[in-house]
Design an enzyme around this catalytic site. Sequence first.
Site, PDB file in Angstrom:
ATOM      1  N   GLU A 226       0.108  -4.292   3.701  1.00 29.80           N
ATOM      2  CA  GLU A 226      -1.128  -4.084   2.333  1.00 29.80           C
ATOM      3  C   GLU A 226      -1.003  -5.217   1.708  1.00 29.80           C
ATOM      4  O   GLU A 226      -2.266  -5.861   1.354  1.00 29.80           O
ATOM      5  CB  GLU A 226      -0.582  -3.010   1.588  1.00 29.80           C
ATOM      6  CG  GLU A 226      -0.733  -1.728   2.044  1.00 29.80           C
ATOM      7  CD  GLU A 226      -0.553  -0.359   0.985  1.00 29.80           C
ATOM      8  OE1 GLU A 226       0.140  -0.701  -0.053  1.00 29.80           O
ATOM      9  OE2 GLU A 226      -0.656   0.730   1.309  1.00 29.80           O
TER      10      GLU A 226
ATOM     11  N   GLU B 159       8.277   2.121   5.330  1.00 30.06           N
ATOM     12  CA  GLU B 159       7.562   1.820   4.027  1.00 30.06           C
ATOM     13  C   GLU B 159       7.518   0.320   3.585  1.00 30.06           C
ATOM     14  O   GLU B 159       6.497  -0.263   2.893  1.00 30.06           O
ATOM     15  CB  GLU B 159       7.988   2.415   2.826  1.00 30.06           C
ATOM     16  CG  GLU B 159       7.762   2.462   1.522  1.00 30.06           C
ATOM     17  CD  GLU B 159       6.283   3.182   1.861  1.00 30.06           C
ATOM     18  OE1 GLU B 159       5.416   2.421   1.236  1.00 30.06           O
ATOM     19  OE2 GLU B 159       6.169   4.499   1.932  1.00 30.06           O
TER      20      GLU B 159
END
Length: 133
Positions: A86, A79
């Site tokens: 991102e 994550e």
Amino acid sequence: MAEPTAPDRLRPPDGLWRRRVASFGHAFRGVGSALRSEVHLRFHAFATAVVIGLGFYYGISRLEWALVAISVACVWSAELMNTAIEALTDLASPEYHVLAGKAKDVAAGAVLLAAIGALVVGALVFGPRIFGH
């Protein structure tokens, strides 16, 4: 100049320990930043707390704790890497680009696979205890 004595030769360069300690601070700041900005990471934090609570409640073995810890670490690592990818993708490609979308999708896929693996470990460790088998 004289050759340094043995203890001086083994001593790290000035500031090395300070830089090492500071790097931990940067890492913790990164985790904190991600926790504040990423809903999915907050969900993983909640799930981690639940799993730790269940582990204490059911008194799981050392091996089971190890499997749970590795699973949790894998999900959190995936994550955090997804969050970093991102952010960098958004920086490098503010406008939509097929490759930017692919990078984000692949990173999200890594999180999905880690989460599925963690669910399997959780089912194997806690399933028999919860469902009485």
